[in-house]
Design an enzyme around this catalytic site. Structure first.
Site, PDB file in Angstrom:
ATOM      1  N   ASP A 118      -1.006   3.475  -7.876  1.00 35.43           N
ATOM      2  CA  ASP A 118      -0.844   2.747  -9.138  1.00 35.43           C
ATOM      3  C   ASP A 118      -1.411   1.340  -8.945  1.00 35.43           C
ATOM      4  O   ASP A 118      -1.046   0.633  -8.011  1.00 35.43           O
ATOM      5  CB  ASP A 118       0.644   2.679  -9.518  1.00 35.43           C
ATOM      6  CG  ASP A 118       0.850   2.143 -10.929  1.00 35.43           C
ATOM      7  OD1 ASP A 118       1.354   2.896 -11.776  1.00 35.43           O
ATOM      8  OD2 ASP A 118       0.511   0.969 -11.182  1.00 35.43           O
ATOM      9  N   MET A 119      -2.330   0.974  -9.837  1.00 39.54           N
ATOM     10  CA  MET A 119      -2.965  -0.340  -9.730  1.00 39.54           C
ATOM     11  C   MET A 119      -1.968  -1.443 -10.106  1.00 39.54           C
ATOM     12  O   MET A 119      -1.089  -1.237 -10.931  1.00 39.54           O
ATOM     13  CB  MET A 119      -4.189  -0.406 -10.649  1.00 39.54           C
ATOM     14  CG  MET A 119      -5.257   0.632 -10.338  1.00 39.54           C
ATOM     15  SD  MET A 119      -5.860   0.526  -8.641  1.00 39.54           S
ATOM     16  CE  MET A 119      -6.664  -1.081  -8.691  1.00 39.54           C
TER      17      MET A 119
ATOM     18  N   ASP B 122      -4.397   3.785 -14.915  1.00 42.21           N
ATOM     19  CA  ASP B 122      -4.359   3.101 -13.609  1.00 42.21           C
ATOM     20  C   ASP B 122      -3.550   3.846 -12.552  1.00 42.21           C
ATOM     21  O   ASP B 122      -3.161   3.257 -11.564  1.00 42.21           O
ATOM     22  CB  ASP B 122      -3.861   1.662 -13.768  1.00 42.21           C
ATOM     23  CG  ASP B 122      -2.347   1.564 -13.738  1.00 42.21           C
ATOM     24  OD1 ASP B 122      -1.688   2.501 -14.225  1.00 42.21           O
ATOM     25  OD2 ASP B 122      -1.838   0.560 -13.212  1.00 42.21           O
ATOM     26  N   GLU B 123      -3.281   5.142 -12.770  1.00 49.46           N
ATOM     27  CA  GLU B 123      -2.487   5.845 -11.760  1.00 49.46           C
ATOM     28  C   GLU B 123      -2.904   7.301 -11.583  1.00 49.46           C
ATOM     29  O   GLU B 123      -3.469   7.912 -12.491  1.00 49.46           O
ATOM     30  CB  GLU B 123      -0.993   5.768 -12.084  1.00 49.46           C
ATOM     31  CG  GLU B 123      -0.650   6.283 -13.450  1.00 49.46           C
ATOM     32  CD  GLU B 123       0.844   6.227 -13.755  1.00 49.46           C
ATOM     33  OE1 GLU B 123       1.650   6.623 -12.893  1.00 49.46           O
ATOM     34  OE2 GLU B 123       1.183   5.831 -14.873  1.00 49.46           O
TER      35      GLU B 123
HETATM   36  P1  TTP Z   1       1.425  -0.030 -15.598  1.00 50.75           P
HETATM   37  O1  TTP Z   1       0.949   0.558 -14.313  1.00 50.75           O
HETATM   38  O2  TTP Z   1       2.757   0.403 -16.110  1.00 50.75           O
HETATM   39  O3  TTP Z   1       1.498  -1.616 -15.464  1.00 50.75           O
HETATM   40  P2  TTP Z   1       0.563  -2.622 -14.672  1.00 50.75           P
HETATM   41  O4  TTP Z   1      -0.491  -1.919 -13.894  1.00 50.75           O
HETATM   42  O5  TTP Z   1       0.049  -3.647 -15.638  1.00 50.75           O
HETATM   43  O6  TTP Z   1       1.560  -3.360 -13.712  1.00 50.75           O
HETATM   44  P3  TTP Z   1       2.255  -2.813 -12.365  1.00 50.75           P
HETATM   45  O7  TTP Z   1       1.737  -3.683 -11.278  1.00 50.75           O
HETATM   46  O8  TTP Z   1       3.714  -2.981 -12.585  1.00 50.75           O
HETATM   47  O9  TTP Z   1       1.833  -1.391 -12.197  1.00 50.75           O
HETATM   48  O10 TTP Z   1       0.369   0.241 -16.747  1.00 50.75           O
HETATM   49  C1  TTP Z   1      -1.022   0.234 -16.492  1.00 50.75           C
HETATM   50  C2  TTP Z   1      -1.770  -0.387 -17.638  1.00 50.75           C
HETATM   51  O11 TTP Z   1      -1.492   0.323 -18.838  1.00 50.75           O
HETATM   52  C3  TTP Z   1      -1.370  -1.833 -17.901  1.00 50.75           C
HETATM   53  O12 TTP Z   1      -2.127  -2.749 -17.129  1.00 50.75           O
HETATM   54  C4  TTP Z   1      -1.612  -1.967 -19.378  1.00 50.75           C
HETATM   55  C5  TTP Z   1      -1.423  -0.583 -19.940  1.00 50.75           C
HETATM   56  N1  TTP Z   1      -0.109  -0.509 -20.628  1.00 50.75           N
HETATM   57  C6  TTP Z   1      -0.071  -0.718 -22.005  1.00 50.75           C
HETATM   58  O13 TTP Z   1      -1.104  -0.934 -22.631  1.00 50.75           O
HETATM   59  N2  TTP Z   1       1.153  -0.674 -22.633  1.00 50.75           N
HETATM   60  C7  TTP Z   1       2.330  -0.440 -21.968  1.00 50.75           C
HETATM   61  O14 TTP Z   1       3.425  -0.435 -22.576  1.00 50.75           O
HETATM   62  C8  TTP Z   1       2.276  -0.222 -20.545  1.00 50.75           C
HETATM   63  C9  TTP Z   1       3.536   0.028 -19.754  1.00 50.75           C
HETATM   64  C10 TTP Z   1       1.029  -0.268 -19.923  1.00 50.75           C
HETATM   65 MG    MG Z   2       0.014  -0.299 -12.678  1.00 48.52          MG
END
Ligand code: TTP
Ligand code: MG
Length: 342
Positions: free
Chosen positions: A8-9, A105-106
């Site tokens: 996960d990014m 991102d995962e």
């Molecule tokens: P996530 O992996 O949940 O969040 P993140 O990568 O920003 O942060 P973390 O380091 O905690 O993993 O989500 C990945 C991307 O998906 C995030 O950068 C933006 C998008 N996203 C949305 O657009 N809306 C949302 O409600 C969520 C949770 C994520």
């Molecule tokens: Mg992420």
């Protein structure tokens, strides 16, 4: 025993922005909507610096602005994030073809058949991703998807976390139930009403109590999940059933031209995506939401699947014409379903 990786990014959208605008590194950055905190829209994500102020995904941009007025607000640039995402998935596919693409991102990787320690594989993946994109990722390693996903979240950012089978109780039982995959705010509230806050407390409930409260299937799921049990395989091949787009107007409109124009734009966007991923679709659905949130849809099914902009736009307009625009319109949406490979 299986060996599953969950990658996960870290703060994905904002990290991509910070990479291409290095002057933003170390600053509170918020990506969401049109990037204007005074307009409608929600936060897609916030940099770790901005999270210190309480900003997180899904809250309104206006709220984020109140929490941290000096944050830098940027619009969502899906095209760029998708491009980076594709690059990352390409790197992952070099390690194994047994990959489940879960989101932008995962991803899960099954490395059980690779004759190398999984930590070593994970380290190499992290290095490759950073080398080729300049971004950091967090990886969880565990015997199943459920635990691997929990693990990747444990030491963000830039983390590498292993959960072994005999560590389940010590590593996950103190965590809030919400951290379990499949437990959303509704279940969290339901469990709270039963006096259950942590995964360990959940695991203390007998199976019949859980099926009584949550039904046979979900009750069983919760029983197993709280014990770190998850036999689900990676879903390596996934076909979408539909594609959709919607947009909320900055100001509710009673101008038919404005509504029609947005339908035309959404149609163009969706046909672009369909062609890009080689899909044709048969059913076009148009959605209209009025200012009081009353929502209507109209659908048209074509005689054969198509990816023709002209045909899909014509169908969308036929649907629109069958909707009576008696109030101001807040949102328009379009969906193409019945997708099949071209
Ligand atoms: P996530 O992996 O949940 O969040 P993140 O990568 O920003 O942060 P973390 O380091 O905690 O993993 O989500 C990945 C991307 O998906 C995030 O950068 C933006 C998008 N996203 C949305 O657009 N809306 C949302 O409600 C969520 C949770 C994520
Ligand atoms: Mg992420």
């Amino acid at each position: 025993m299986r060996r599953i990786l969950h990658i996960d990014m870290d703060a994905f959208f904002t990290s991509v922005e910070q990479k291409r605008h290095p002057e933003l590194i170390g600053k509170p950055v918020v990506v969401g909507g049109s990037g204007d905190p005074f307009k409608r829209g929600v936060v897609s994500t916030a940099s770790y610096e901005a999270r210190k102020f309480g900003i997180h995904s899904a809250i309104p941009l206006r709220t984020a602005y109140k929490l941290c007025p000096h944050a830098i607000f940027l619009p969502v640039d899906y095209e760029e994030y998708s491009r980076v995402s594709e690059k990352i998935k390409g790197i992952l596919r070099e390690f194994t073809q047994i990959i489940e693409d879960v989101g932008i991102d995962e991803a899960f990787l099954d490395v059980s058949l690779i004759d190398r320690p999984p930590e070593e594989i994970a380290e190499e993946i992290k290095k490759r991703i950073t080398g080729e994109t300049g971004l950091t990722s967090s990886i969880g390693i565990a015997p199943n998807k459920l635990l691997a996903k929990l693990a990747s979240d444990m030491q963000k950012p830039d983390g590498l976390t292993i959960i072994k089978e005999d560590e389940i109780e010590s590593r996950i039982w103190h965590l809030p139930v919400r951290k379990l995959w499949g437990v959303g705010p509704k279940t969290e509230a339901h469990l709270k009403g039963m006096g259950i806050k942590t995964i360990g407390e959940l695991a203390s409930l007998p199976l019949d109590r859980l099926t009584e409260e949550f039904g046979e299937s979900y009750g069983n799921y919760l029983y197993n999940a709280s014990r770190g049990i998850d036999e689900s395989p990676l879903v390596t091949h996934w076909e979408p059933k539909s594609m959709s787009r919607e947009t909320t107007f900055q100001k509710d409109t009673d101008d038919w031209q404005v509504t029609a124009k947005s339908i035309a734009e959404l149609t163009k966007d969706i046909v672009g995506s369909m062609r890009h991923s080689d899909y044709k679709g048969r059913t076009v659905t148009v959605k209209i939401r009025f200012s009081d949130f009353e929502t209507h849809t109209r659908a048209k099914t074509l005689s054969e699947p198509t990816d023709s902009l002209e045909v899909i736009r014509k169908a969308a307009f036929e649907c629109l014409k069958r909707l009576e625009l008696k109030k101001k319109v807040r949102l328009t949406g379009i969906r193409v379903s019945g997708l099949e490979r071209s």
